[in-house]
Design a protein around this motif. Structure first.
Motif, PDB file in Angstrom:
ATOM      1  N   PRO A 305       0.837  -1.215   0.000  1.00 35.68           N
ATOM      2  CA  PRO A 305       0.000   0.000   0.000  1.00 35.68           C
ATOM      3  C   PRO A 305       0.866   1.256   0.000  1.00 35.68           C
ATOM      4  O   PRO A 305       1.926   1.290   0.638  1.00 35.68           O
ATOM      5  CB  PRO A 305      -0.815  -0.126   1.284  1.00 35.68           C
ATOM      6  CG  PRO A 305       0.002  -1.011   2.170  1.00 35.68           C
ATOM      7  CD  PRO A 305       0.707  -1.975   1.264  1.00 35.68           C
ATOM      8  N   ALA A 306       0.431   2.258  -0.701  1.00 41.76           N
ATOM      9  CA  ALA A 306       1.140   3.540  -0.727  1.00 41.76           C
ATOM     10  C   ALA A 306       0.181   4.600  -1.235  1.00 41.76           C
ATOM     11  O   ALA A 306      -0.572   4.367  -2.191  1.00 41.76           O
ATOM     12  CB  ALA A 306       2.374   3.476  -1.622  1.00 41.76           C
ATOM     13  N   LYS A 307       0.205   5.746  -0.608  1.00 41.48           N
ATOM     14  CA  LYS A 307      -0.614   6.874  -1.053  1.00 41.48           C
ATOM     15  C   LYS A 307       0.184   7.674  -2.084  1.00 41.48           C
ATOM     16  O   LYS A 307       0.562   8.825  -1.869  1.00 41.48           O
ATOM     17  CB  LYS A 307      -1.004   7.745   0.145  1.00 41.48           C
ATOM     18  CG  LYS A 307      -1.916   7.023   1.132  1.00 41.48           C
ATOM     19  CD  LYS A 307      -2.314   7.938   2.279  1.00 41.48           C
ATOM     20  CE  LYS A 307      -3.253   7.212   3.250  1.00 41.48           C
ATOM     21  NZ  LYS A 307      -3.674   8.083   4.359  1.00 41.48           N
ATOM     22  N   LEU A 308       0.425   7.024  -3.204  1.00 40.28           N
ATOM     23  CA  LEU A 308       1.327   7.574  -4.225  1.00 40.28           C
ATOM     24  C   LEU A 308       0.598   7.653  -5.563  1.00 40.28           C
ATOM     25  O   LEU A 308       0.076   6.657  -6.069  1.00 40.28           O
ATOM     26  CB  LEU A 308       2.567   6.692  -4.372  1.00 40.28           C
ATOM     27  CG  LEU A 308       3.518   7.062  -5.521  1.00 40.28           C
ATOM     28  CD1 LEU A 308       4.148   8.435  -5.295  1.00 40.28           C
ATOM     29  CD2 LEU A 308       4.599   5.993  -5.674  1.00 40.28           C
ATOM     30  N   LEU A 309       0.552   8.853  -6.150  1.00 39.89           N
ATOM     31  CA  LEU A 309       0.043   9.070  -7.507  1.00 39.89           C
ATOM     32  C   LEU A 309       1.204   9.540  -8.370  1.00 39.89           C
ATOM     33  O   LEU A 309       1.786  10.594  -8.115  1.00 39.89           O
ATOM     34  CB  LEU A 309      -1.073  10.123  -7.503  1.00 39.89           C
ATOM     35  CG  LEU A 309      -1.607  10.530  -8.888  1.00 39.89           C
ATOM     36  CD1 LEU A 309      -2.159   9.333  -9.646  1.00 39.89           C
ATOM     37  CD2 LEU A 309      -2.665  11.618  -8.757  1.00 39.89           C
ATOM     38  N   LEU A 310       1.527   8.750  -9.378  1.00 45.45           N
ATOM     39  CA  LEU A 310       2.629   9.092 -10.277  1.00 45.45           C
ATOM     40  C   LEU A 310       2.023   9.530 -11.614  1.00 45.45           C
ATOM     41  O   LEU A 310       1.315   8.750 -12.269  1.00 45.45           O
ATOM     42  CB  LEU A 310       3.546   7.885 -10.466  1.00 45.45           C
ATOM     43  CG  LEU A 310       4.930   8.174 -11.041  1.00 45.45           C
ATOM     44  CD1 LEU A 310       5.903   7.063 -10.681  1.00 45.45           C
ATOM     45  CD2 LEU A 310       4.895   8.328 -12.559  1.00 45.45           C
ATOM     46  N   ILE A 311       2.286  10.771 -11.997  1.00 43.38           N
ATOM     47  CA  ILE A 311       1.782  11.335 -13.254  1.00 43.38           C
ATOM     48  C   ILE A 311       2.970  11.531 -14.192  1.00 43.38           C
ATOM     49  O   ILE A 311       3.948  12.182 -13.823  1.00 43.38           O
ATOM     50  CB  ILE A 311       1.078  12.682 -13.022  1.00 43.38           C
ATOM     51  CG1 ILE A 311      -0.061  12.528 -12.006  1.00 43.38           C
ATOM     52  CG2 ILE A 311       0.560  13.258 -14.327  1.00 43.38           C
ATOM     53  CD1 ILE A 311      -0.665  13.855 -11.582  1.00 43.38           C
ATOM     54  N   ALA A 312       2.866  10.979 -15.394  1.00 39.70           N
ATOM     55  CA  ALA A 312       3.954  11.108 -16.371  1.00 39.70           C
ATOM     56  C   ALA A 312       3.377  11.589 -17.699  1.00 39.70           C
ATOM     57  O   ALA A 312       2.401  11.018 -18.196  1.00 39.70           O
ATOM     58  CB  ALA A 312       4.661   9.773 -16.563  1.00 39.70           C
ATOM     59  N   SER A 313       3.925  12.650 -18.259  1.00 39.79           N
ATOM     60  CA  SER A 313       3.441  13.165 -19.544  1.00 39.79           C
ATOM     61  C   SER A 313       4.459  12.875 -20.634  1.00 39.79           C
ATOM     62  O   SER A 313       5.670  12.841 -20.384  1.00 39.79           O
ATOM     63  CB  SER A 313       3.179  14.670 -19.457  1.00 39.79           C
ATOM     64  OG  SER A 313       4.397  15.390 -19.349  1.00 39.79           O
ATOM     65  N   TYR A 314       3.936  12.642 -21.844  1.00 41.15           N
ATOM     66  CA  TYR A 314       4.840  12.461 -22.989  1.00 41.15           C
ATOM     67  C   TYR A 314       4.069  12.658 -24.290  1.00 41.15           C
ATOM     68  O   TYR A 314       2.840  12.654 -24.312  1.00 41.15           O
ATOM     69  CB  TYR A 314       5.511  11.089 -22.962  1.00 41.15           C
ATOM     70  CG  TYR A 314       4.614   9.896 -23.229  1.00 41.15           C
ATOM     71  CD1 TYR A 314       4.357   9.462 -24.528  1.00 41.15           C
ATOM     72  CD2 TYR A 314       4.040   9.181 -22.185  1.00 41.15           C
ATOM     73  CE1 TYR A 314       3.551   8.361 -24.777  1.00 41.15           C
ATOM     74  CE2 TYR A 314       3.229   8.076 -22.422  1.00 41.15           C
ATOM     75  CZ  TYR A 314       2.994   7.677 -23.731  1.00 41.15           C
ATOM     76  OH  TYR A 314       2.188   6.586 -23.970  1.00 41.15           O
TER      77      TYR A 314
END
Length: 616
Positions: A305-314
């Motif tokens: 579990p992790a309260k992690l949002l990873l946003i990647a643009s390309y």
């Protein structure tokens, strides 16, 4: 030049807009917002098929010929009827229509199409109730809501990875900016952003990660996060000088032991997001180093579990070529349902109108302005902003007594390509190898839509080989797309292609010397004559355009006369007169002796046409 559309402060409002729709069967054609709905549900339809459907719906129960459609929809572009057939096929699939037993579109073989369904005007009112403007961009409510939903999952301890994708200028950064501003308003949310850069001298390992770490260790969270880095990622802590309590120098790192560092930084980020939400943003990932991609892969695959949002643009166009590592990573994460995608499409006309209303600070826009900007920008937000700035800077629209008005009729405005956009497009083109640049430059001489055989003629190349090269280009670039096939008079097949934006075509055409343009236009014209030998009247306008661009004035004038005769046969008298006048003006460019002989022939043709008009 703005990178995002700044529209003012966030606000809530309720607006009731009267919308007149064309109703046929269970479908509604919204001409104001330029979209098609089925029982109120919006269907995916790109601009060119929409334009074709709109023209058919607005001209029901009569034969609309191929020539009429091509003239109305692509007045300055040489295309063949197969382009229409391709779009009609797409429309039939969308409408659930059958060519053998049609309910909507009936084909009149070799002539054109009938729209046979009953069409009614329906008025409705759309209420945009309590919708936030989201502080800086328009037309992305669905994508914003999707990312907000992911953030909700993250706060429940379910890590999420989202790729924000789209062409240059489509608004990836604007969406991320608006979302981060919204996320910042929530307590216990840390946001860190890292920017990948185009590495002309090689890519530094973990470049955007290093930048983001510096933001995670801000004064408010410095003590806790520095301590976590020291405990969980000692090899990082030892080399990141700016994280030391007494040193505020820039982050500089040279890593060794990559495997250990990857494991350590994953542990540290997960520890930081154990209690508080962490939003980690990596932009322009098409330029990212391999180590950063490895980190994204590792964070996405971990099960804890992790309260992690990873946003990647390309930009997909820079990734969908060859064996780009990001392409492989995205496909693998997709296959295992470990990521989602927010793919940004061009803005609809309603969003462009909203931008203009807020930017010009007036509800009533000059008549036709929203359609004009939407058409010329083709829904690209960066292009939209540049278009408005250009219109203001050139004085085409001006403010008087606090109200913006048109100073010039829209039909008379030659937009060209705003300087900032031209420079951006030039940079994209310059990244291509010289052979690809020549392919695109040859295509630009023919039109926004062009046949592969025409470009092959300009380049004096083998049509099959040239067509294969264009196929490869469409797979690697976002501004060139397939547009169907057509059968030529000699029985061979030729593919058609279309530029996503007319601006690309304009820049490509402007890169060429006048001598080369003339030479290539002449080759295309002579190939047209060869293909349509005995049927030159079928392509008279295209012949005239290419001969005129090649400075072959007499041959261009003769082709215009043939086109004028075609117009007269269709009953288009004014158009016929305009074409003949144009032919006579072209002859002013030739020597007096040659002009006299050519004018005699043309005036004899005009006299014959006058007699025909009087008999009718």
């Amino acid at each position: 030049m703005h990178k995002t559309a700044r529209l003012g402060q966030s606000a809530h409002r309720t607006v009731h807009n009267q919308i007149v729709m064309k109703q046929f069967g269970c479908f509604q054609l919204d001409t104001q917002n330029e979209c098609l709905l089925q029982n109120g549900v919006r269907l995916a339809l790109t601009p060119r098929p929409f334009a074709l459907l709109r023209y058919l719906v607005e001209n029901p129960e009569r034969l609309i010929t191929h020539d009429e459609l091509l003239t109305k929809l692509w007045p300055e572009t040489y295309v063949q009827p197969q382009v229409l057939r391709t779009y009609v096929l797409e429309l039939r699939k969308l409408l659930g229509d059958n060519a053998e037993n049609p309910r909507f579109i009936r084909t009149d073989r070799n002539r054109g199409y009938w729209f046979i369904a009953q069409v009614e005007d329906r008025t409705s009112y759309a209420a945009d109730a309590a919708v936030p403007r989201l502080g800086g961009f328009v037309g992305r409510k669905d994508e914003f809501a999707r990312m907000n939903g992911l953030l909700h999952q993250v706060r429940l301890g379910k890590r999420q990875v989202v790729f924000v994708t789209g062409e240059a200028g489509i608004g990836k950064t604007a969406l991320i900016d608006a979302f981060c501003r919204h996320a910042c308003s929530e307590n216990h949310t840390a946001i860190a952003r890292g920017q990948s850069v185009e590495g002309f001298g090689g890519k530094e390992a973990y470049y955007p990660v290093i930048e983001a770490l510096g933001q995670l260790c801000t004064p408010n969270e410095r003590e806790k996060n520095v301590r976590l880095l020291q405990q969980k990622a000692p090899s990082w802590f030892a080399q990141l000088a700016s994280l030391q309590p007494v040193d505020d120098s820039p982050i500089v790192a040279r890593f060794v032991n990559r495997e250990r560092m990857l494991s350590e930084i994953c542990d540290a980020i997960e520890a930081m997001s154990a209690e508080n939400t962490v939003v980690l943003v990596f932009e322009d990932l098409h330029w990212a180093d391999l180590q950063t991609l490895d980190l994204i892969s590792a964070l996405a695959r971990r099960r804890g579990p992790a309260k992690l949002l990873l946003i990647a643009s390309y930009r997909p166009a820079d990734v969908n070529t060859g064996h780009h590592p990001l392409k492989q990573l995205k496909q693998d994460l997709d296959a295992h349902k470990l990521c989602t995608e927010a793919a940004l499409r061009p803005l609809e006309k309603a969003a462009v109108s909203e931008y203009l209303v807020q930017e010009l600070k007036q509800e009533a826009l000059p008549r036709g302005l929203a359609s004009f900007v939407h058409q010329h920008s083709e829904g690209n937000p960066l292009f939209m902003i540049a278009m408005l700035e250009h219109l203001v800077a050139q004085g085409f629209i001006h403010q008087e007594s606090g109200c913006w008005n048109l100073r010039t009729e829209l039909a008379e405005i030659d937009m060209g390509v705003p300087k900032a956009l031209s420079e951006m497009i030039e940079m994209q083109i310059d990244r291509l190898d010289p052979a690809d640049q020549r392919l695109l430059e040859a295509a630009s001489l023919i039109g926004v839509i062009f046949p592969a055989w025409g470009a092959a003629a300009a380049l004096s190349g083998d049509p099959e080989d040239i067509e294969e090269q264009y196929e490869q280009l469409t797979r690697r670039m976002n501004f060139l797309h397939p547009a169907g096939h057509d059968e030529l008079p000699d029985g061979t097949q030729s593919a058609f292609y279309v530029f996503a934006h007319g601006l690309y075509r304009e820049v490509l055409r402007g890169r060429q010397s006048p001598a080369r343009r003339a030479r290539w236009h002449l080759r295309v014209a002579e190939k047209l004559e060869q293909l349509f030998a005995g049927r030159e009247s079928d392509v008279a306008r295209e012949l005239a355009m290419h001969f005129e661009a090649a400075a072959e004035w007499v041959r261009a004038a003769q082709a215009l006369c043939t086109a004028a005769q075609n117009s007269l046969r269709r009953g288009a008298r004014e158009e016929s007169v305009e074409l003949m006048d144009h032919a006579l003006r072209l002859l002013e460019n030739v020597s007096e002796r040659d002009r006299a002989a050519a004018e005699v022939k043309i005036r004899d043709q005009i006299a014959g046409m006058d007699q025909l008009m009087h008999r009718r």
